[in-house]
Design a protein around this motif. Structure first.
Motif, PDB file in Angstrom:
ATOM      1  N   GLN A   1      -8.220   8.628  51.205  1.00  0.00           N
ATOM      2  CA  GLN A   1      -8.980   7.458  51.801  1.00  0.00           C
ATOM      3  C   GLN A   1      -8.208   6.737  52.672  1.00  0.00           C
ATOM      4  N   LEU A   2      -8.876   6.602  53.701  1.00  0.00           N
ATOM      5  CA  LEU A   2      -8.178   5.952  54.961  1.00  0.00           C
ATOM      6  C   LEU A   2      -9.091   4.853  55.487  1.00  0.00           C
ATOM      7  N   GLY A   3      -8.999   3.519  54.852  1.00  0.00           N
ATOM      8  CA  GLY A   3     -10.024   2.693  55.088  1.00  0.00           C
ATOM      9  C   GLY A   3     -11.376   3.007  54.885  1.00  0.00           C
ATOM     10  N   ASP A   4     -12.255   3.158  56.029  1.00  0.00           N
ATOM     11  CA  ASP A   4     -13.835   3.343  55.581  1.00  0.00           C
ATOM     12  C   ASP A   4     -13.969   5.055  55.547  1.00  0.00           C
ATOM     13  N   PHE A   5     -12.856   5.662  55.547  1.00  0.00           N
ATOM     14  CA  PHE A   5     -12.898   7.226  55.973  1.00  0.00           C
ATOM     15  C   PHE A   5     -12.338   7.983  54.832  1.00  0.00           C
ATOM     16  N   SER A   6     -13.269   8.928  54.299  1.00  0.00           N
ATOM     17  CA  SER A   6     -12.511   9.800  53.187  1.00  0.00           C
ATOM     18  C   SER A   6     -12.084  11.308  54.133  1.00  0.00           C
ATOM     19  N   VAL A   7     -11.142  11.719  53.863  1.00  0.00           N
ATOM     20  CA  VAL A   7     -10.538  12.550  55.080  1.00  0.00           C
ATOM     21  C   VAL A   7     -10.010  13.671  54.159  1.00  0.00           C
ATOM     22  N   THR A   8     -10.401  14.874  54.301  1.00  0.00           N
ATOM     23  CA  THR A   8      -9.887  16.154  53.529  1.00  0.00           C
ATOM     24  C   THR A   8      -9.391  17.113  54.909  1.00  0.00           C
ATOM     25  N   PRO A   9      -8.197  17.156  54.630  1.00  0.00           N
ATOM     26  CA  PRO A   9      -7.520  18.260  55.719  1.00  0.00           C
ATOM     27  C   PRO A   9      -7.297  19.608  55.219  1.00  0.00           C
ATOM     28  N   PHE A  10      -7.609  20.752  56.103  1.00  0.00           N
ATOM     29  CA  PHE A  10      -7.637  22.104  55.795  1.00  0.00           C
ATOM     30  C   PHE A  10      -6.825  22.683  56.921  1.00  0.00           C
TER      31      PHE A  10
ATOM     32  N   ILE B   1     -14.239  15.045  57.324  1.00  0.00           N
ATOM     33  CA  ILE B   1     -14.607  13.474  57.287  1.00  0.00           C
ATOM     34  C   ILE B   1     -15.657  12.784  56.872  1.00  0.00           C
ATOM     35  N   ALA B   2     -15.592  12.066  55.736  1.00  0.00           N
ATOM     36  CA  ALA B   2     -17.054  11.616  55.278  1.00  0.00           C
ATOM     37  C   ALA B   2     -16.808   9.897  55.352  1.00  0.00           C
TER      38      ALA B   2
END
Length: 268
Positions: free
Chosen positions: A112-121, A135-136
């Motif tokens: 979770q980066l601030g307002d953004f939920s980030v999944t790297p692949f 990015i959600a």
């Protein structure tokens, strides 16, 4: 409100932004800092709101100004350990990332980066630790996959069901074949760790598509071996012929190599 902006997409320099009312996420920093500041003024971008920077990979057109940009914005820089090591070792980068701003990510681990939920692949490319992102934010999902050697099940899994998709459509095979590039470079581009052609991008979009897909941005188009109309027509023809399921109002847009797009409102 969630907005998307491309400041440049291609070998001349890559940089994308996702912005909410209070937070801005930057993906890649391959554009000159002076030019970025001009764009920030033009589009009303508050550098103090850029809290996090995501890096896809270490090639210079994606990280050229990562050191000065991260310092100017006081933004943490997120990339795999391999990418950070490659950036630190790159003699072409005179200004490195401050150690206090370095953050490591792992593929398949959501953060979770601030307002953004980030999944790297993981994304195959002839670089170190090349990464795509799902990015959600605010109930909306955005998928980003650039510099893609070939589509993999991992890429398809993470891009399926997104509402908004940024995907590479680098070259037209016939233009590349007839073009001036030396043979070894043509082999690199078409190889499994090179880039996606327009038709390969179209097939990947088809594999990831759903009735929720509202916008597709074709990124990283080659200046020598592609043309925006060729790329868009190839994708649209494939979608029509294969009866690909998309949102009824889905739009296909090609991103300019050197000109900003202006903001697209993509969230609720």
């Amino acid at each position: 409100m969630l907005e998307f902006l491309s400041l440049g997409s291609g070998s001349s320099g890559n940089c994308y932004l996702l912005r909410t009312d209070d937070d801005t996420l930057m993906i890649d920093a391959g554009i000159d800092l002076r030019l970025l500041r001009q764009y920030f003024d033009r589009y009303g971008i508050n550098a103090d709101h850029i809290h996090h920077l995501l890096i896809t990979h270490d090639h210079i057109d994606h990280v050229k100004t990562i050191g000065p940009v991260s310092r100017a914005c006081h933004a943490e820089v997120y990339a795999t350990a391999k990418v950070h090591h490659a950036i630190e070792s790159n003699k072409r980068l005179s200004e490195k990332i401050d150690a206090s701003l370095v953050r490591h990510i792992e593929h398949e681990h959501t953060l979770q980066l601030g307002d953004f939920s980030v999944t790297p692949f993981s994304v195959p490319h002839d670089s170190h630790g090349n990464t795509g992102y799902r990015i959600a934010c605010q109930g909306t999902t955005v998928g980003i996959a650039t510099d893609v050697g070939h589509a993999t099940p991992t890429i398809v899994k993470h891009l399926q069901g997104v509402e908004h998709l940024v995907v590479e459509a680098n070259y037209d095979p016939q233009m590349l074949l007839r073009g001036k590039y030396p043979y070894f470079l043509k082999q690199r581009i078409t190889g499994p760790d090179g880039h996606l052609s327009n038709s390969e991008a179209a097939r990947l979009i088809g594999q990831c598509s759903s009735v929720h897909l509202r916008h597709v941005w074709l990124c990283h188009l080659s200046e020598e071996n592609n043309h925006p109309e060729v790329a868009r027509n190839t994708v649209e023809k494939y979608i029509a012929e294969q009866h690909v399921a998309l949102h009824p109002q889905c739009t296909i847009t090609t991103l300019s190599r050197q000109k900003p797009t202006g903001f697209f409102e993509i969230g609720p």
